[in-house]
Write an enzyme that holds these catalytic residues in place. Structure first.
Site, PDB file in Angstrom:
ATOM      1  N   LEU A  26      45.833  45.033  42.448  1.00 34.45           N
ATOM      2  CA  LEU A  26      46.584  43.973  42.764  1.00 34.45           C
ATOM      3  C   LEU A  26      46.099  43.086  43.895  1.00 34.45           C
ATOM      4  O   LEU A  26      45.362  43.578  44.655  1.00 34.45           O
ATOM      5  CB  LEU A  26      48.007  44.410  43.258  1.00 34.45           C
ATOM      6  CG  LEU A  26      48.833  45.222  42.164  1.00 34.45           C
ATOM      7  CD1 LEU A  26      50.074  46.063  42.859  1.00 34.45           C
ATOM      8  CD2 LEU A  26      48.941  44.771  40.830  1.00 34.45           C
ATOM      9  N   HIS A  27      46.259  41.638  43.555  1.00 32.02           N
ATOM     10  CA  HIS A  27      45.839  40.982  44.470  1.00 32.02           C
ATOM     11  C   HIS A  27      47.103  39.713  44.843  1.00 32.02           C
ATOM     12  O   HIS A  27      48.107  40.129  44.151  1.00 32.02           O
ATOM     13  CB  HIS A  27      44.715  39.974  44.042  1.00 32.02           C
ATOM     14  CG  HIS A  27      44.636  39.659  42.605  1.00 32.02           C
ATOM     15  ND1 HIS A  27      45.703  38.289  42.267  1.00 32.02           N
ATOM     16  CD2 HIS A  27      44.225  40.070  41.666  1.00 32.02           C
ATOM     17  CE1 HIS A  27      45.459  38.326  41.044  1.00 32.02           C
ATOM     18  NE2 HIS A  27      44.444  39.173  40.681  1.00 32.02           N
ATOM     19  N   GLY A  49      47.776  36.912  43.684  1.00 33.39           N
ATOM     20  CA  GLY A  49      48.158  36.461  42.368  1.00 33.39           C
ATOM     21  C   GLY A  49      49.481  37.320  41.824  1.00 33.39           C
ATOM     22  O   GLY A  49      50.540  36.841  41.647  1.00 33.39           O
ATOM     23  N   HIS A  50      49.217  38.585  42.040  1.00 33.76           N
ATOM     24  CA  HIS A  50      50.078  39.669  41.470  1.00 33.76           C
ATOM     25  C   HIS A  50      51.224  39.354  42.583  1.00 33.76           C
ATOM     26  O   HIS A  50      52.447  39.678  41.779  1.00 33.76           O
ATOM     27  CB  HIS A  50      49.682  40.907  41.397  1.00 33.76           C
ATOM     28  CG  HIS A  50      48.583  41.271  40.412  1.00 33.76           C
ATOM     29  ND1 HIS A  50      47.280  41.605  40.621  1.00 33.76           N
ATOM     30  CD2 HIS A  50      48.672  40.940  38.930  1.00 33.76           C
ATOM     31  CE1 HIS A  50      46.595  41.574  39.695  1.00 33.76           C
ATOM     32  NE2 HIS A  50      47.075  41.388  38.550  1.00 33.76           N
ATOM     33  N   GLN A  93      43.483  46.476  24.439  1.00 32.01           N
ATOM     34  CA  GLN A  93      42.958  45.315  24.599  1.00 32.01           C
ATOM     35  C   GLN A  93      41.516  45.147  24.871  1.00 32.01           C
ATOM     36  O   GLN A  93      41.167  43.769  25.525  1.00 32.01           O
ATOM     37  CB  GLN A  93      44.193  44.315  25.660  1.00 32.01           C
ATOM     38  CG  GLN A  93      43.903  44.893  26.938  1.00 32.01           C
ATOM     39  CD  GLN A  93      44.917  44.104  27.661  1.00 32.01           C
ATOM     40  OE1 GLN A  93      46.344  44.538  27.640  1.00 32.01           O
ATOM     41  NE2 GLN A  93      44.807  43.090  28.471  1.00 32.01           N
ATOM     42  N   GLY A 112      51.291  35.456  34.786  1.00 38.79           N
ATOM     43  CA  GLY A 112      50.751  34.337  35.675  1.00 38.79           C
ATOM     44  C   GLY A 112      49.919  33.325  34.279  1.00 38.79           C
ATOM     45  O   GLY A 112      49.487  33.716  33.502  1.00 38.79           O
ATOM     46  N   SER A 163      41.776  36.897  40.694  1.00 33.58           N
ATOM     47  CA  SER A 163      41.704  37.896  39.486  1.00 33.58           C
ATOM     48  C   SER A 163      41.136  38.968  40.029  1.00 33.58           C
ATOM     49  O   SER A 163      40.293  39.270  40.912  1.00 33.58           O
ATOM     50  CB  SER A 163      40.569  37.051  38.557  1.00 33.58           C
ATOM     51  OG  SER A 163      40.237  38.051  37.903  1.00 33.58           O
ATOM     52  N   ARG A 181      39.026  40.825  38.589  1.00 35.72           N
ATOM     53  CA  ARG A 181      37.510  40.706  38.295  1.00 35.72           C
ATOM     54  C   ARG A 181      36.809  40.034  39.353  1.00 35.72           C
ATOM     55  O   ARG A 181      35.465  40.424  38.982  1.00 35.72           O
ATOM     56  CB  ARG A 181      37.234  40.475  36.921  1.00 35.72           C
ATOM     57  CG  ARG A 181      37.701  41.256  35.641  1.00 35.72           C
ATOM     58  CD  ARG A 181      37.269  40.818  34.190  1.00 35.72           C
ATOM     59  NE  ARG A 181      37.791  41.549  33.191  1.00 35.72           N
ATOM     60  CZ  ARG A 181      38.562  41.673  32.476  1.00 35.72           C
ATOM     61  NH1 ARG A 181      39.644  40.610  32.609  1.00 35.72           N
ATOM     62  NH2 ARG A 181      38.758  42.515  31.434  1.00 35.72           N
TER      63      ARG A 181
HETATM   64  O1  PAF Z   1      47.335  40.150  32.104  1.00 34.15           O
HETATM   65  C1  PAF Z   1      47.494  41.482  32.179  1.00 34.15           C
HETATM   66  O2  PAF Z   1      46.956  41.962  33.176  1.00 34.15           O
HETATM   67  C2  PAF Z   1      47.510  42.276  30.824  1.00 34.15           C
HETATM   68  O3  PAF Z   1      46.809  41.672  29.711  1.00 34.15           O
HETATM   69  C3  PAF Z   1      48.833  42.767  30.567  1.00 34.15           C
HETATM   70  C4  PAF Z   1      49.887  41.666  30.467  1.00 34.15           C
HETATM   71  C5  PAF Z   1      49.362  43.514  31.758  1.00 34.15           C
HETATM   72  C6  PAF Z   1      48.943  43.615  29.424  1.00 34.15           C
HETATM   73  O4  PAF Z   1      48.101  44.905  29.594  1.00 34.15           O
END
Ligand code: PAF
Length: 298
Positions: A34-35, A37-38, A62, A148, A186, A188
């Site tokens: 988490l940062h 943004g979250h 994903q 976001g 982000s 990343r």
């Molecule tokens: O944006 C994300 O972090 C992911 O794509 C999400 C929405 C948590 C789904 O895994």
């Protein structure tokens, strides 16, 4: 004290109880690390609800096999502390087997809006996102889902999911938070080398240049895209996936945008091994002369 919930059944039991009590629930889906943004999403979630659930689940479906699922940054203790400090009531943190038990066979495929940009570069990515987000919604029974703007195509896909499947949840899209040089926050970003971190503000400056041109009257899609390309090319080591613009709802790409049309400019690129994405919204102004001289074909 924030609670950690690991099972869908327990999560649903708590959500049912909250709903019986007339409480409004908001969910902030995340993959952790988490940062700010979250935490800005958590704040917005709190403003809309009585009870905030942050989900922490790095969703394997994903990620393509060559992507960074195994190395995606993870730090449960840090995430726990941040979520608790920001007033979350529950951290929903299921294991992979809980979300995808043996025999799991469903995948939600959304057409059209998933077919280009991120969808084209990351085949299957949005099927994984749509399926997991749907499960997170049914597990948390939330009234609001907060996402976001940084993942703009994801927000378009999720809104389509909610509309098409009549899911009883309202989607809130929160503005992108940026570092002082414009880099979008982000998880990343921690991968970036010191040099690439300095170069990474180029995404923001490319988006800003395109937006400035639009505000001065540019509405030809190819020129808007070329402005971003020209700026990005000033960093030789950048590997561009795309720098495009499109209608913000349909992702249609007309030759020329219409006055008043809301569009989004999107960039995805690699700096070193780190893939960065960013975007910016703009509205085509009304009543400006045809082709402004300043932005001739490039
Ligand atoms: O944006 C994300 O972090 C992911 O794509 C999400 C929405 C948590 C789904 O895994």
């Amino acid at each position: 004290m924030m609670k950690v919930i690991k099972t869908i059944k327990e999560m649903q039991r708590i959500a049912d109880k909250l709903r019986e009590e007339g409480k409004k629930i908001a969910v902030v889906p995340t993959m952790g690390y988490l940062h700010e943004g979250h935490t800005s999403l958590m704040k917005i979630a709190r403003e809309h609800s009585d009870f905030v659930i942050t989900t922490l689940f790095v969703n394997p479906t994903q990620f393509a096999p060559h992507e960074d699922f195994t190395t995606y940054p993870r730090n449960f203790d840090r995430d726990f502390r941040i979520a608790e400090e920001h007033g979350c009531d529950i951290l929903f943190n299921p294991e992979v087997d809980e979300m995808y038990p043996h025999g799991f066979a469903t995948s939600i495929k959304i057409n059209n809006v998933t077919e280009k940009f991120e969808g084209e570069k990351r085949p299957g990515h949005f099927d994984g996102v749509a399926t997991v987000v749907c499960k997170l919604f049914t597990a948390t029974k939330a009234h609001f889902g907060v996402f976001g703007q940084k993942d703009v195509q994801q927000t378009i896909v999720i809104k389509k999911l909610v509309d098409d499947l009549n899911l009883d949840i309202k989607i809130i899209v929160a503005p992108t938070l940026r570092q002082s040089d414009g880099l979008a926050m982000s998880s990343r970003n921690v991968y970036l080398s010191v040099k690439d971190r300095t170069r990474s503000s180029i995404l923001y400056s490319a988006l800003t240049k395109a937006k400035d041109a639009i505000e001065k009257g540019e509405k030809r899609r190819k020129i808007i895209n070329a402005i971003m390309h020209a700026e990005l090319r000033t960093i030789h080591s950048i590997k561009l996936d795309y720098a495009m613009s499109a209608d913000v709802e349909t992702l249609d790409e007309p030759e020329e945008y219409l006055p008043g049309q809301h569009i989004v400019m999107m960039i995805a690129c690699f700096l070193g091994k780190t893939r960065l994405i960013d975007n910016m919204l703009a509205t085509i102004p009304s009543g400006i002369s045809e082709h402004p001289e300043k932005f001739e074909e490039m």
